[in-house]
Design a protein around this motif. Structure first.
Motif: not given
Length: 209
Positions: A2-10
């Motif tokens: 589930d990519i939404s659960r990974l840390q992601h800062t644009p």
């Protein structure tokens, strides 16, 4: 995954991939030491690299011109395809390497030479020890943020280095490997890895066994 659960800062793809590698090692998706993971910095001398199927694009084909981009490649030795983990891609997460190259790099698309892409590939265990960024590249001339930084503290290398991102994204076409010979694993285990051109990426991983 589930990519939404990974840390992601644009706009902080290098830090996103740093945390992704750690997560893949922790959750059992990759080897606990990260021995099957490789970090790839994509850029060129002009810091203008066209990639397709990117979420940040406003075009229907997902094309965008990045100054640089960073992805994770997972090597598979059991006959399964190597995988690309790109948190900014609209393709399946992860994607087989061949599909990613075809749909994101699009080598058949004729580009002017200044837009050719180069890959700096570093073994993830080395990257996780050596990479550092104090995010100075994301501030304008008067010190304002160009893009809002992550909430967590900046990444510091094990040896105390606070910033070496520029050395990872600095690309000189003349430094790219002309052919593969010797111990490729030794090359990618150098601090700043090995530099290859966009037409060598699949061959590189096929030989990295």
């Amino acid at each position: 995954m589930d990519i939404s659960r990974l840390q992601h800062t644009p706009f902080y793809c290098e830090e996103n991939v740093y945390l992704l590698c750690k997560e893949l090692c922790t959750n059992g998706t990759a080897d606990a030491t990260g021995s099957d993971l490789f970090v790839a910095f994509i850029s060129n001398e002009k810091k203008q690299v066209p990639l397709w199927n990117q979420k940040a694009s406003k075009r229907a084909d997902g094309a965008i011109l990045w100054d640089y981009h960073v992805i994770c490649v997972q090597r598979k030795n059991n006959g399964s395809p190597h995988l690309v983990w790109d948190l900014d891609s609209a393709l399946p997460f992860p994607s087989p390497l061949a599909s990613y190259v075809s749909e994101t790099i699009r080598p058949s698309f004729q580009l002017f030479s200044e837009y050719q892409r180069f890959f700096r590939i570093v073994h993830a265990p080395v990257f996780l020890r050596c990479f550092a960024s104090d995010r100075r590249h994301m501030k304008d001339s008067v010190g304002n943020w160009i893009a809002e930084p992550p909430a967590y503290e900046p990444i510091v290398a094990e040896d105390g280095t606070v910033h070496n991102l520029n050395e990872y994204i600095e690309i000189q076409a003349s430094d790219a490997a002309k052919e593969f010979q010797g111990d490729l694993m030794n090359d990618v285990n150098q601090k700043f890895g090995v530099l290859i051109n966009e037409n060598q990426i699949e061959e590189f991983f096929s030989k990295l066994s």
